[in-house]
Design a protein around this motif. Structure first.
Motif, short mmCIF file in Angstrom:
data_model
loop_
_atom_site.label_atom_id
_atom_site.label_comp_id
_atom_site.label_asym_id
_atom_site.label_seq_id
_atom_site.Cartn_x
_atom_site.Cartn_y
_atom_site.Cartn_z
N ALA A 1 0.80 -1.11 0.13
CA ALA A 1 0.28 0.25 -0.17
C ALA A 1 1.04 1.26 0.09
N VAL A 2 0.78 2.23 -0.74
CA VAL A 2 1.34 3.47 -0.94
C VAL A 2 0.51 4.52 -0.26
N GLY A 3 0.75 4.79 1.13
CA GLY A 3 0.00 5.70 1.76
C GLY A 3 -1.22 5.48 2.11
N GLN A 4 -2.30 6.11 2.03
CA GLN A 4 -3.40 6.01 2.26
C GLN A 4 -4.31 5.27 1.11
N ILE A 5 -4.68 3.97 1.42
CA ILE A 5 -5.45 3.47 0.12
C ILE A 5 -6.88 3.11 0.84
N SER A 6 -7.89 2.86 -0.11
CA SER A 6 -9.06 2.41 0.28
C SER A 6 -9.41 1.29 1.18
N GLU A 7 -10.35 1.11 1.90
CA GLU A 7 -10.76 -0.19 2.85
C GLU A 7 -10.45 -1.28 1.92
N GLU A 8 -11.39 -1.20 0.85
CA GLU A 8 -11.22 -2.46 -0.10
C GLU A 8 -10.14 -2.70 -0.79
N ALA A 9 -9.11 -1.93 -1.16
CA ALA A 9 -7.90 -2.32 -1.64
C ALA A 9 -7.05 -2.93 -0.64
N ALA A 10 -7.12 -2.30 0.78
CA ALA A 10 -6.62 -3.03 1.93
C ALA A 10 -6.80 -4.23 2.22
N LEU A 11 -8.07 -4.58 2.17
CA LEU A 11 -8.67 -5.93 2.60
C LEU A 11 -8.27 -6.96 1.14
N LEU A 12 -8.29 -6.49 0.16
CA LEU A 12 -7.91 -7.27 -0.94
C LEU A 12 -6.45 -7.85 -0.80
N ILE A 13 -5.41 -6.84 -0.27
CA ILE A 13 -4.14 -7.02 -0.38
C ILE A 13 -3.97 -8.06 0.98
N GLU A 14 -4.81 -7.94 2.14
CA GLU A 14 -4.60 -8.84 3.24
C GLU A 14 -5.16 -10.13 2.93
N ARG A 15 -6.19 -10.13 2.16
CA ARG A 15 -6.86 -11.40 1.99
C ARG A 15 -6.26 -12.30 0.97
N THR A 16 -5.56 -11.58 -0.05
CA THR A 16 -4.64 -12.39 -1.17
C THR A 16 -3.32 -12.94 -0.19
N ARG A 17 -2.85 -12.22 0.66
CA ARG A 17 -1.75 -12.83 1.37
C ARG A 17 -2.30 -14.07 2.22
N GLN A 18 -3.22 -13.92 2.93
CA GLN A 18 -3.87 -14.79 3.48
C GLN A 18 -4.19 -16.09 2.80
#
Length: 259
Positions: free
Chosen positions: A112-129
């Motif tokens: 994530a670069v700086g502040q990102i949207s909640e849906e983007a943050a969840l996408l990153i987290e869930r992809t990793r998981q």
């Protein structure tokens, strides 16, 4: 041909993975607004060579950089470019690999670069998981496609698209070896997993459709609907118990509760 590594070869791959984990940690500090993907790639190559390794992506199939740097709707194989500047609010996937004494490791992270949207943050987290859900079944005696089924079972309830045109792979002295490692359910279970097989497991997950298209560059794939995409990858070793994740630091292994 699927290769089963000797204990000595496993040690070399383990070292390659340890170095790659450090490369990703060091490179993460440069993933920020205002930097070009070309400059980020230059940092990547310098870090890899400073650790006594070769960048495995450089020149592979004619690829011009040491890292694939993919932004927002770019799924994989983003080309380093002096004119492509990372912006606040972007999500940036960095996929790179090292060669240590002839043996390879391959891993990807989405930042994530700086502040990102909640849906983007969840996408990153869930992809990793989804990677960690997949490797729960990466055990001797199970089948390679059990990994993809576990990833799919975790991802589908979120309504995301799982890229099907691109998959993980075996790895060793070559970056891409047999078998293919899909991130989705296949009709056949694939080959049986055996101790000392090494795999690159790499879910590529889209916020929208699973479909992708290639671009004029001949390298970069983007989501067909322009939605965001995240990518997470590690090189793993099949053991006689739970798999060993070769491209994480000791601290990361403790954080994610893996071997």
């Amino acid at each position: 041909m699927v290769t089963i590594k000797s204990e000595h070869e496993v040690e070399l791959m383990r070292k390659a993975g340890e170095i790659l984990a450090k490369v990703h940690l060091e490179l993460a500090q440069y993933v920020k607004a205002g930097i070009s993907t070309y400059e980020l790639d230059q940092h990547c190559e310098k870090i890899i060579r400073a650790h006594g390794c070769l960048p495995s992506f450089k020149g592979y199939g004619g690829f011009p950089g040491s890292a694939c740097i993919s932004i927002n709707d770019e799924v994989v194989h983003g080309l380093p470019d002096k004119k492509k500047i990372i912006q606040e609010g972007d999500i940036v996937s960095v996929d790179t690999g090292v060669i240590y004494k002839g043996w390879q490791s391959d891993a990807a992270r989405t930042h994530a670069v700086g502040q990102i949207s909640e849906e983007a943050a969840l996408l990153i987290e869930r992809t990793r998981q989804s990677f960690f859900e997949g490797i729960k079944v990466a055990r001797e005696g199970n089948h390679v496609n059990d990994i993809g089924r576990a990833i799919e079972d975790y991802i589908i309830p979120f309504g995301y698209g799982i890229v099907e045109d691109l998959v993980g792979h075996g790895i060793g002295q070559e970056m891409h070896e047999e078998p293919e490692v899909p991130n989705f359910t296949c009709r056949r279970r694939g080959i049986k997993l055996r101790k000392n097989m090494t795999l690159a497991v790499e879910p590529m997950i889209n916020l929208g459709t699973w479909q992708v298209r290639d671009t004029e560059s001949g390298w970069t794939y983007v989501t067909a609907d322009g939605s965001l995409s995240a990518h997470y990858e590690n090189t793993i070793l099949i053991t006689d118990g739970e798999p060993e994740v070769l491209s994480l630091t000791a601290e990361e292994k403790k954080l994610y509760n893996v071997r």
